[in-house]
Structure formats: structure tokens, C-alpha cells
Design an enzyme around this catalytic site. Structure first.
Site, PDB file in Angstrom:
ATOM      1  CD  GLU A 211      -2.882  -1.617   3.069  1.00 28.80           C
ATOM      2  OE1 GLU A 211      -4.309  -1.932   1.836  1.00 28.80           O
ATOM      3  OE2 GLU A 211      -2.412  -0.666   3.506  1.00 28.80           O
ATOM      4  CD  GLU A 280      -5.192  -5.389   2.533  1.00 27.87           C
ATOM      5  OE1 GLU A 280      -5.664  -5.084   3.059  1.00 27.87           O
ATOM      6  OE2 GLU A 280      -3.426  -5.852   2.759  1.00 27.87           O
TER       7      GLU A 280
END
Length: 934
Positions: A211, A280
Site C-alpha cells: 500500500e 484485500e
């Protein structure tokens, strides 16, 4: 002799060639194209789930058996199998339709100090990956090594912050050198154990970084250089499997950029030849102390996954599939709770959460029926209405799969597709594996709902003893004195949550407040996370920040006296930050100002005067949490001491392990804030902070965000704290509590988590996989009616039917009531089919209930059944341990020989060479108290 030698050589050569061929066959190639991940050249739709090895325990059995292999408990001619917790979670994931298990790799637990590694116990990464392999699943190893994950310091070891010249996650040589060293360590371990799929192992994907996209943009050229370096560094390690970067739009080839979020159907890879991967898919949300619980309806989660698949997605990972527990001081944030349940399909304790688990399992089955056309072709998209679409995947060979979507969040719609009518609930996708029959709709839940409860174990904690922190006692050898206020982590190096800031003030006898005037006010400005203020040894007050606002101020009246007054501020960290740009530079602790207001002289700024600092607590230095350290303290044995609500107090007691196999927890009602240890192992932080939020009704339809579907407002955020059974001994388990604020430990109770009741609510025409490929050939179609399936936890049976109604019942699980239409035989049928059984099945049809209670009305069967334990005690005889009773509610029995199917038609689990599961114990052993020989 020559002939023999030649034959031997030929035989050896043949064997070598065969072994070489077998090794090549065992190795698999992993690659990708725009449609999917390819394993041995075959495109796959893959479902994955996050299970973090440090957030659970390898074993579940009582420690008395830990010196034995899992299969050596003999009952007559059978063997009792003891399943590990890791193995249990992974097998449940497999049964839930997953192909892959994903985990981060947590740098700070593996390298607690530079060059010193720990891969033992919960941190045994190799064992965890091999357990995945043993279950026949693939693995996705997200090395990072930055993980975020609501984990302390984002997974970085704190010592990394003090490497000279370092700057985290940027084009910085000291950081890149350390990051590469750890990544090489993990990749080397996996290679040495031959765990990459290219070596015959289970790992099909690896991740570098995590991320980083937003930070990359903020840092400009330095961020881009770092991304390119990290990708190149990872690829050059030669794992033979693809690497991914999540939320990194500019991930350089051949690294795949992937999506994280509640929805990813609008995500597009940065190259047309890369597949759509969802690393995710958030199954819920994390919990923070003082906040509510977050529940994501499974209808919405299933809708999001189906939307992703019909847009061409081929890899979905649920974050989390099992969240687990932030044992010790691993929770980051700060303010992240000890529970990392995440509303996942497997709850914090490893129990199946229904209906989330079962509904997703059916979703996976339905999508896998469509796998061949999904990975072979692109869809034809047709509008069916203003907010409705059909995605049709059809191949030249005749395969056809259709997905009918209704994006309207309020209204059901009747649409026409292929000359047939279909009813689409709001915010849903219907799956038609043959472009004709609906086998699954994301909004129609047909699996059971399980209601969990914390039940008493009837285990009495022994008498409590207490030990008070002496805040006047200071270890001069470790205390430091310096002018001004110091940053907390620079002093503690995160060796403890606690740091004392101590100074003194001299108050003249002429001060007005000493003669009845208003008391002075102490102001303390802190950068986080909590502070307890002591004036002359007495707790004057406390203050806390929040996860959103770590900085806070304490303001309170202080009762000073004439002469010298001691001001002691106990600054408390509640987990280090895990996310944010250069969070290694963020401050913790009291940096001021610290000032007294209301004196005759006016404001007195104490910030710049001399302060004494003490890292940690007296009890920590004495190792009071350890069985080896408790004898070093003078414990007070008195019920009065326990109930006096004294702050900064250590409490200890002993207890025996309860019977059964249900997961255990400590009910901390009556306590304030602190930490818990069992037999020297840290359960984690506890805090009975009350949850604030907006706990209104929850509708599955419409976009989900954490403020939606909140629970627990007005109650403690976390009342129960997971106690792993593998940490317990049969008797004399040491429980140690450190309480910061005060509290009554006599109210603490050991409880067990179990399914109290199960519910099901299924309509007459619920989508049914058995109705796939119904071909009429001019004849009337045979519609297979749906069924209600109820099943209790292992060792439990259905003891009563709390509610049953075939007709038009109202309400939800736990609150059902009869509607205007009700079959009078509802209870009789359910009781006949289900009472006394661990599971039962009831067909939802008029014929099953005698007659149609209301013709021309769509009917449902709603049921709530109560589950009760059927456990028995087993007499165990052991030359090593002697005789004792061992309580086990359900055994899986195995025998030597050819495997057979169990009574449910399941394939056996290979436990050891030539040993297989074949039945459950209550069906193969009639003696209620057989002898078990170790």
C-alpha cells in the site's frame, strides 16, 4: 560379476531418471496473463484468505500432550486425533472453498534485535507454510516487509528507527540495505525448504512493499526510485513465482499491481497483459478501544466479490478470513484492540461465523462452476434495465455462464433474460452457470446463522493476591535525569508501554489555596497516548488520546501541600503507529508544556526543569508476570486488598484448566485498563473503555463503510480476551493482571465460547446448485426444492426447537415470530427430524408439512434450534502422568488401512502414514469411559 555390475548401473540410472522426472512433475510453473494466474499453464479462478500466523497459536491441545505426536492417543483399536489450531484454521478455510492462504511476514517478531532471529512457536513461518501445503492449498507470502496490518510499528522492528541516517520507505540507502537483508532472509528460508511452487512447494505469489501508492506520489522522484528498486530487488531473487504490489498503480513490470478495498470492480491493472487481483477484500473492519464493533453483511461482501469476478477478476483474497488475536504488545495503531476479529468468516477464536462462512462457501462453488468460460473469454454485457446488467461468458465449445446484476440499493427488479423472467433482489448478483438456472444469488442467504455466547466454565479462580507498585521506589541504576521533557520511545525503545516522568515543586506556606482558596490546576500536554497523574503518591486523574487524535491534554485540580511536592506522570503507549508518511518520526509521550495554573505567582511552567525518567514498572523489572518471577515479590493475601480499587496494582491467582474443547476467554468485567499474562505468556492489553458510535439498524444494500453497521455502543469495546488452550496446564495455571486504574479482580471469570443456537430462514424457491443443468427435453422440469440445514458445534446436539414456522414468519434469528400464515405441523416436523442429532436437514416444501398452509403465497421455513453439549469424560492412564480424567467432547477416530468416507460422505484426512479418519468416536466406541493409553 560384469553382468551384475552393468545391471546395477542400469538400474541406478533408471531410478535416477525416474526420480528426476518425478521432481520435474512435482515442480509447477506459475505465470500470468491478462485473464488469470496460470499454474502449469492452466488459468485459475482462485479464492484466498488471510490468516496471520502470529495472531493464532500452532496448537490447541492441553500442554500435557505436547510431547507426543498428534496421533498417538490410543482408544481401544483406534487413534484419537488432536488437530493443531493452525491446521484447524487452514482446513476450515479449505472446506470454505478457498484455494490459497495468505499471510504477511512480520519483521519485528522475527528480528527483535539486529541479526538475532526468532522463528519459534507462533513465529514458526516455515511450519505455517508447510501446514498450508499439507492441507493441499496454495500460499501467498506478503513479505513487505512493511505490513501495516494494525500491527505495532507497521511490522518494522523499533531498532530500525535508530539506524544512522535512516528514512523509512523511500530512496534511502540504510533503509534499502536493511529491507533487502530481511527480504533475502525470508526468501532464502523458503528456498531452502523448497516452498515456492517452482520448487514443488505451495507459494504461488509473493508481495514486496505494501500500500505504498499514496506515499509514492507524495515523495515524487524519491518514491518512484524506491518502487523501481524494490521491484527489481524482489524479482532478481529468482523465486520462480510472480511478485505483486498492492495499491501501487505504477508497479513496474513484471510486478503485478493489485487492489485493496471494500470494492474493486472498478480496478484496472496498469498493463493490459496483467490479471485483475484483489489482495484485500475487506471482510469487516478492525476494532479500536473506545470504538464500536464493525459488521459487514455477507450479502454485501458476496455482491462485491461477484461484481469483481464478472468484471474479469480472477484472484480474490479475503482480509481477514481469520483475524485472530493481537497477543502481547503487537497491536499497533495506536489504540487497536487486542481482538483482531475483523468480522471474518472464522472468528477470533477459530470458530465458524455463520452465515458469513457458509454463504461465501456457496458463492465460491457457484463461481467455480463458471470457471472455464470465465477464464477463456470476455463477457458480452447487456443492459436489462436502468441499474441492471447481464454479463454473459460464452465459449465456442458451448460453455455459457451468465451473471445478472441489480445495482439498485432499494428495489427488487423482475428482468427478462434469454426469454425467461428472473427476480433480482436489490444490490445483488444472480449466478447462472448454464446461462439458464440460478444457482446462487448474493442477497439470498440460505445457510444457517449461528448465535455465539460466552458461557460459564464453572472454574473457580483461586484466591487473589496483590502487589502494589511503589511509585516512590526508583531504580537509580536505570533512572536518568535530564533538563526538559524527552520523547518516550527514544527513552524506552518500546521495551515497555510505560515511562515515568517525575519532577518536584516547592510550594510556599503563604499560597492562597492553602488557606481555603481554589486548588491550582495542572496542565499536561501529551503527544500520546495516555497519562496517569500522581501527586505525592496519589492518583489525581487520567487522560487519553484516540486513534484519530493521539495528542491530548490533561487538565485537573491538584491537591498540593506546603513544602516539596512530587509530581509523577506515568505516560502510557497503546501500540506504536502502523501507518502514515514517515511514522518513524512521530512522537509519543509528554513533550509539554507541563504547567501549574492558579498559584499566587500565576502560571508556573515546569517543562524546562529537571525531570527524572524511569522506563517500565517495578513489577516488570521483577518479572512478576512470569512463573519464575512471582516469588520475588511480597504479595498481599487479602480479599480486602483485592477489592480496594488501588491503581498500579499487580494481581495474581491460579486456576485449573476447564474440561472440554471450547475456546476460552477471560471476562474482564469489573476491571479498568492494563495487561494480562497466562503462565508467563502475554494475552495482551485490556481496556474496558466504552464504545461510542452510531449503532443503528443495518441494511446490507448500499455501499459499505466502517461507520455503517456498528454494534456494541455503550458497552465495553472488548470485554472478553482469548485464552489459548495450548497455553494451559491441567492444573495450577498462573494468571497475572496488571491494573493501571483500579478494579476488582474477584469479578474476573473464565468463560467458554460456544454456539448457543442455530437459525435458518429459507424460502420455497431459494437458488439451489442441484437445479443446475435441468434439461426438460419437452418434458416438465423436476425442480429440486431447497433444504434447511442445521448443525451444532462438535460435541453438541440439537436439544430443543425454540422456533419453527413454515409459512410467512417474521423477524430475524433470535427474534422470530409467526406471521399470518403458519403450518401447525412446523414444530412437530422439526423436532422429529432434529432433536438429539448434531445436524439435520429439512426440505422446504408443502408436501413435507402435510399441506399448503396458504396457497399462492411464497412461503419460508424459519427455524431456531438450541444446541447443548454431549461431552463425556475419558479416563486416561499414562506411565508418565498417572491416571487422570480428560474431557473431550468429540473424537475423530482413525484406523490402519484403506481410507473410507465418513458418514457425511467426506474424504478422509491423511493424518500419518497409513492412518486415516473414518468415523466419529460416539459411533465406533460404545463404552462411555474407555481407557486411553499414552
Amino acid at each position: 560379476m560384469m553382468k551384475t555390475t552393468s545391471f546395477s548401473k542400469l538400474f541406478f540410472f533408471c531410478c535416477f531418471a525416474w526420480c528426476l522426472l518425478c521432481s520435474q512433475l512435482l515442480r509447477a510453473t506459475v505465470s500470468y496473463d491478462r485473464k488469470a494466474i496460470l499454474i502449469n499453464g492452466q488459468r485459475r479462478i482462485l479464492f484466498s484468505g488471510s490468516i496471520h500466523y502470529p495472531r493464532s497459536t500452532p496448537d490447541v491441545t492441553n500442554s500435557i500432550f505436547t510431547s507426543f505426536p498428534a496421533w498417538v492417543l490410543f482408544v481401544s483399536d483406534f487413534v484419537v486425533v488432536s488437530v493443531q489450531m493452525w491446521e484447524d484454521l487452514i482446513l476450515k478455510a479449505k472446506e470454505g472453498g478457498l484455494d490459497v492462504v495468505e499471510t504477511y511476514v512480520f519483521w519485528n517478531v522475527h528480528e527483535p534485535s539486529p541479526g538475532n532471529y526468532n522463528f519459534e512457536g507462533r513465529y514458526d513461518l516455515v511450519r505455517f507454510v508447510k501446514t498450508i501445503q499439507k492441507a493441499g492449498l496454495y500460499a501467498h507470502l506478503r513479505i513487505g516487509p512493511y505490513v501495516c496490518a494494525e500491527w505495532n510499528f507497521g511490522g518494522f522492528p523499533v531498532w530500525l528507527k535508530y539506524v544512522p541516517g535512516i528514512s523509512f520507505r523511500t530512496d534511502n540507502e540504510p533503509f534499502k540495505r536493511a529491507m533487502q537483508g530481511f527480504t533475502e532472509k525470508i526468501v532464502g528460508m523458503m528456498k531452502n525448504e523448497r516452498l515456492f511452487e517452482s520448487q514443488g512447494g505451495p507459494i504461488i505469489l509473493s508481495q514486496i512493499e505494501n500500500e505504498y501508492g499514496a506515499q509514492s506520489k507524495l515523495q515524487g522522484a524519491a518514491g518512484q526510485n524506491y518502487v523501481n528498486w524494490a521491484a527489481k530487488m524482489a524479482v532478481e531473487m529468482g523465486t520462480g513465482v510472480p511478485w505483486v504490489m498492492c495499491k501501487e498503480d505504477d508497479a513496474p513490470d513484471p510486478v503485478i499491481n493489485t487492489c485493496n478495498g471494500f470494492y474493486c470492480d472498478k480496478f484496472t491493472p496498469n498493463r493490459p497483459y496483467k490479471p485483475l487481483i484483489w489482495t484485500e477484500a475487506w471482510s469487516g473492519w478492525f476494532t479500536e478501544f473506545g470504538g464500536p464493533l464493525h459488521k459487514r453483511p455477507v450479502q454485501d461482501l458476496a455482491f462485491a466479490v461477484a461484481r469483481f469476478i464478472i468484471r474479469g477478476g480472477s484472484f480474490v483474497n479475503y482480509y481477514m478470513y481469520h483475524g485472530g488475536t493481537n497477543f502481547g504488545r503487537t497491536a499497533g495503531g495506536p489504540f487497536i484492540a487486542t481482538s483482531y476479529d475483523y468480522d471474518a468468516p472464522l472468528d477470533e477464536y477459530g470458530l465458524i461465523r455463520q452465515p458469513k462462512y457458509g454463504h461465501l462457501k456457496e458463492l465460491h462453488r457457484a463461481i467455480k462452476m463458471c470457471e472455464r468460460p470465465l477464464v477463456s473469454t470476455d463477457p458480452i454485457v447487456t443492459s436489462l434495465g436502468e441499474s441492471q446488467q447481464a454479463h454473459v461468458y460464452a465459449t465456442e465449445s458451448g460453455d455459457c455462464a451468465a451473471f445478472l446484476s441489480n445495482y439498485d440499493s432499494k428495489s427488487s427488479v423482475r428482468v427478462m433474460f434469454n426469454n425467461r423472467h428472473y427476480n433480482l433482489p436489490p444490490w445483488s448478483v444472480s449466478i447462472l452457470p448454464d446461462c439458464r438456472n440460478v444457482v446462487f444469488n448474493t442477497a439470498k442467504v440460505g445457510v444457517q446463522t449461528s448465535q455465539m455466547q460466552m458461557l460459564p466454565t464453572n472454574i473457580q479462580l483461586f484466591s487473589w493476591e496483590s502487589f502494589d507498585e511503589d511509585i516512590y521506589s526508583m531504580d537509580e541504576s536505570s533512572a536518568i535525569t535530564a533538563p526538559g521533557l524527552l520523547e518516550q520511545i527514544n527513552v524506552t525503545r518500546d521495551a515497555s508501554d510505560y515511562l515515568w516522568y517525575i519532577t518536584s515543586v516547592d510550594i510556599g506556606s503563604s499560597e492562597s489555596f492553602l488557606r481555603g482558596g481554589e486548588l491550582p490546576t495542572l496542565f499536561v500536554q501529551s503527544t500520546g497516548h495516555a497519562v496517569h497523574v500522581f501527586i505525592n503518591g496519589q492518583l489525581s486523574g487520567s487522560a487519553y488520546g484516540t486513534r484519530q487524535y493521539r495528542r491530548f491534554a490533561y487538565t485537573g485540580k491538584v491537591n498540593l501541600r506546603a513544602g516539596t511536592n512530587r509530581i509523577a506522570l506515568l505516560s502510557v503507549a497503546i501500540g506504536l503507529p502502523n501507518v502514515g508518511e514517515h511514522f518513524e518520526t512521530w512522537n509519543t509521550g509528554i513533550l509539554g508544556p507541563v504547567a501549574l495554573h492558579g498559584l499566587d505567582q500565576g502560571k508556573w511552567d515546569l517543562s524546562g526543569q529537571k525531570w527524572t525518567y524511569q522506563v517500565g514498572l517495578q513489577g516488570e523489572a521483577m518479572d512478576l508476570a512470569s512463573p519464575n518471577g512471582i516469588s520475588s515479590a511480597a504479595w498481599m493475601q487479602s480479599a480486602i486488598v483485592v477489592q480496594r480499587n488501588q491503581p498500579l496494582t499487580w494481581h495474581k491467582t491460579y486456576f485449573d484448566a476447564p474440561e472440554g474443547e471450547e475456546p476460552l476467554a477471560l471476562d474482564m468485567e469489573g476491571m479498568g485498563k492494563g495487561q494480562i499474562w497466562i503462565n508467563g505468556q502475554s494475552i495482551g492489553r485490556y481496556w474496558m473503555a466504552f464504545a461510542t458510535g452510531n449503532c443503528n439498524d443495518c441494511n446490507y444494500a448500499g455501499s459499505f463503510r466502517p461507520p455503517k453497521c456498528q454494534l456494541g455502543c455503550g458497552q465495553p469495546t472488548q470485554r472478553w480476551y482469548h485464552v489459548p488452550r495450548s497455553w494451559l496446564k491441567p492444573t495450577q495455571n498462573l494468571l497475572v493482571i496488571f491494573e493501571e486504574l483500579g478494579g476488582n479482580p474477584s469479578k474476573i471469570a473464565l468463560v467458554k465460547r460456544a454456539v448457543s443456537s442455530v437459525c435458518a430462514d429459507v424460502s420455497e424457491f431459494h437458488p439451489n446448485i442441484k437445479n443446475w443443468h435441468i434439461e426438460s427435453y419437452g418434458k416438465s422440469e423436476e425442480f429440486r426444492p431447497p433444504k434447511v440445514h442445521l448443525h451444532c458445534s462438535p460435541g453438541h446436539t440439537i436439544s430443543s426447537i425454540k422456533f419453527a414456522s413454515f409459512g410467512t414468519p417474521l423477524g430475524t434469528c433470535g427474534n422470530y415470530e409467526q406471521g399470518a400464515c403458519h403450518s401447525p405441523s412446523s414444530y412437530t416436523i422439526l423436532e422429529k427430524r432434529c432433536i438429539g442429532k448434531p445436524r439435520c436437514t429439512v426440505t422446504v416444501s408443502n408436501s413435507n408439512f402435510g399441506q399448503d398452509p396458504c396457497p399462492n403465497v411464497l412461503k419460508r421455513l424459519s427455524v431456531e434450534a438450541v444446541c447443548a453439549s454431549t461431552a463425556t469424560n475419558w479416563r486416561v492412564e499414562s506411565p508418565k502422568f498417572g491416571k487422570f480424567d480428560y474431557y473431550k467432547p468429540m473424537y475423530y477416530c482413525i484406523h490402519v488401512g484403506t481410507p473410507t468416507l465418513d458418514k457425511h460422505g467426506n474424504l478422509p484426512l491423511d493424518v500419518e502414514e497409513n492412518l486415516y479418519l473414518s468415523c466419529v468416536c460416539d459411533e465406533c466406541i460404545s463404552n462411555p469411559q474407555p481407557k486411553v493409553f499414552l
